[in-house]
Design a protein around this motif. Sequence first.
Motif, PDB file in Angstrom:
ATOM      1  N   ASP A  22     -10.837   7.688  18.828  1.00  0.00           N
ATOM      2  CA  ASP A  22     -12.072   7.001  18.414  1.00  0.00           C
ATOM      3  C   ASP A  22     -12.370   6.001  19.409  1.00  0.00           C
ATOM      4  OD1 ASP A  22     -11.082   4.778  17.976  1.00  0.00           O
ATOM      5  OD2 ASP A  22     -10.382   5.025  15.749  1.00  0.00           O
ATOM      6  N   ASP A  23     -13.498   5.698  19.395  1.00  0.00           N
ATOM      7  CA  ASP A  23     -14.195   4.728  20.583  1.00  0.00           C
ATOM      8  C   ASP A  23     -13.305   3.263  20.602  1.00  0.00           C
ATOM      9  OD1 ASP A  23     -15.687   6.746  21.169  1.00  0.00           O
ATOM     10  OD2 ASP A  23     -17.311   6.083  19.641  1.00  0.00           O
ATOM     11  N   VAL A  24     -12.741   3.003  19.491  1.00  0.00           N
ATOM     12  CA  VAL A  24     -12.121   1.565  19.518  1.00  0.00           C
ATOM     13  C   VAL A  24     -10.807   1.868  20.437  1.00  0.00           C
ATOM     14  CG1 VAL A  24     -10.760  -0.026  18.176  1.00  0.00           C
ATOM     15  CG2 VAL A  24     -12.569   1.218  17.175  1.00  0.00           C
ATOM     16  N   ASP A  25     -10.109   2.979  20.402  1.00  0.00           N
ATOM     17  CA  ASP A  25      -9.116   3.346  21.247  1.00  0.00           C
ATOM     18  C   ASP A  25      -9.472   3.298  22.597  1.00  0.00           C
ATOM     19  OD1 ASP A  25      -6.878   3.586  19.699  1.00  0.00           O
ATOM     20  OD2 ASP A  25      -6.881   5.694  19.715  1.00  0.00           O
ATOM     21  N   ARG A  28      -9.640  -0.098  24.344  1.00  0.00           N
ATOM     22  CA  ARG A  28      -8.452  -0.623  24.555  1.00  0.00           C
ATOM     23  C   ARG A  28      -7.914   0.096  25.831  1.00  0.00           C
ATOM     24  NH1 ARG A  28      -4.037   1.793  23.707  1.00  0.00           N
ATOM     25  NH2 ARG A  28      -5.064   3.215  22.295  1.00  0.00           N
ATOM     26  N   ARG A  39       1.399   2.663  31.323  1.00  0.00           N
ATOM     27  CA  ARG A  39       1.323   3.292  30.196  1.00  0.00           C
ATOM     28  C   ARG A  39       0.135   3.768  29.900  1.00  0.00           C
ATOM     29  NH1 ARG A  39       4.288   4.303  25.850  1.00  0.00           N
ATOM     30  NH2 ARG A  39       3.240   4.087  23.885  1.00  0.00           N
ATOM     31  N   LEU A  41      -2.174   4.908  32.057  1.00  0.00           N
ATOM     32  CA  LEU A  41      -2.309   6.206  32.840  1.00  0.00           C
ATOM     33  C   LEU A  41      -1.499   7.216  32.080  1.00  0.00           C
ATOM     34  CD1 LEU A  41      -3.019   7.720  35.343  1.00  0.00           C
ATOM     35  CD2 LEU A  41      -0.814   6.822  36.283  1.00  0.00           C
ATOM     36  N   GLU A  43      -0.950   7.581  29.027  1.00  0.00           N
ATOM     37  CA  GLU A  43      -1.882   7.966  27.709  1.00  0.00           C
ATOM     38  C   GLU A  43      -3.104   8.600  28.444  1.00  0.00           C
ATOM     39  OE1 GLU A  43      -2.460   4.783  25.111  1.00  0.00           O
ATOM     40  OE2 GLU A  43      -3.772   6.071  23.915  1.00  0.00           O
TER      41      GLU A  43
END
Lengths: 202, 357
Positions: A22-25, A28, A39, A41, A43
């Motif tokens: 989702d866009d929140v993710d 971040r 990390r 990169l 992800e």
Amino acid sequence: MTGNHITLTVGRRRDPVTVPIDDVDHVRLAAAFQAGDERALAEAYARWSSLVYTIAVRSLGDPGEAEDVTQTVFIAAWRGRDNYNPERARLPAWIVGITRHTVADTHEARSRRRRIEQAVAGELRTTSVDDSVDVADRVMFAEELQRLPPVPQRVMQLAFYADLTHAQIAAMLDLPLGTVKSHIRRSLGRLRARLEAEDDTY
Amino acid sequence: MTHIDRDDLALIALAEFDLTEAERVHLSVCPQCALELISLQHTASVGRSARHISLTEPAGSVWAGIHSTLSLSGAVGAQPRLRDFVRPADAEAAGVVYDVYDASDNSEGCDVSERYDVSDGYDGYKVSDASAASDASEVSDLFPGSREASAGDPAIKVPARPVAALPVPVAELPVSPSPPPAAQPATPRVSDSPARLRPRRRVRSTTRTWVRVLIAAAASLALLLAGFGAARWADALRPPATAPITFEAQLTPFPGWKASGSAAVEVTPGGHREVVVDLTGLAVATAAAPLREVWLIKADASGLISIGLLDGNIGHFDIPDGVDLAQYPLVDVSAEPDNGNPAHSGNSIVRGELHAM
């Protein structure tokens, strides 16, 4: 909640991996990526290496070259992370932009090589590559469709792939006509926005 | 100059509606609508051709190459896997963010420049806040096993295609835990608007790449229908998953509006919930804000979910599975301009808080 997840195909085995995005993710992750967090990169690779690889392999038709492209893309993204502007594009769109450039470079290198080979051997070689519609757009579209909420996602799949009218979809899903029309308008707009959202600053 | 209705324009782009003479004339003089249509048609054609795209993972050696080229640390030495980055809270939060289109979706307005305006000032309504995470744990408490069921219940999978070599489409029809079409209350639904009675334009003559896809889709439609039928049948056999708790709200008007009414949550025989909104004295719609949209809103207005458009005084609206009414206790009916902006206009007509009965 099928709609927020992507089913990945790993080799010959179908391995459903649930991946909520989702866009929140994204906000971040983009911030951590810019800040040079390794990390992030990892992800980004976990989330979008399939997207990059699929675009490359469908465009080039060669798994080996597609792997090289995937590697090049993530290395370039990491080294060029200072050029990434989250206000201009979402991180996956930026990565797809890099993918397009890298795939185009690979095509160019390949045709250069082929011209030399043909000059040497005097023969034509045909390759089957998927260039009917822009491959990156199609792969991105497929991914974005999966990110729609379940109800609009079902509506769009029926509209696109079952060729049902909005009235038939409304009857099938037992939704009001206006709701179906609204889903189609909004979802089509959203899918379009994603296709257009790609940043070309790389 | 009256622009083409945005809902209709989307259906025209999907080749469901043919153009009326008036629309044809309008398109010839309105570059905004024409550009919008072209852009939507492009999106639709990409969409039709994306039917059989399945994503494939690259080999593990790719990450190893990246890792060594960039001299990354041992902390990220292992091949990154999605499951390592998926927190349970994210998974459920994604389910809560239902039909809440973000501001970047602001692309349907006729003014093409509007597309790039993402600062509408409605950020307060977006569900993109930290509280989504707290919802998540509650949702998962309420619906234990819902993810497992959606991820791997073999009974609700679309049967494998006969040709094993075909790629698995990413866009496979989701067949489960969505509201079953069969399970609906006996009360008639108020339709939002009469169907446009124009003939469908079946453009078989234009040799678009997706025409062949459509023919293939016809074959798979039977498969899809079978899948739906199985899902219905399975659902009919199952008792409702949740107890039929009902909520009710008195809807009171905002200043300047005279309407009032009630909202009641009903549980359908299939175990799904819907809000029945019943208004009286609803003012005649103005040209500036002709639409009536129904929302579920958090008590502190930090998040909201659109559940549909109200036509007339009474309407039934499905509550997406996974939405916790304790988190979204406010029922709101707003007056919306027909400008394609999916955000709440800020112009509420009535609102009320749901209470368990």
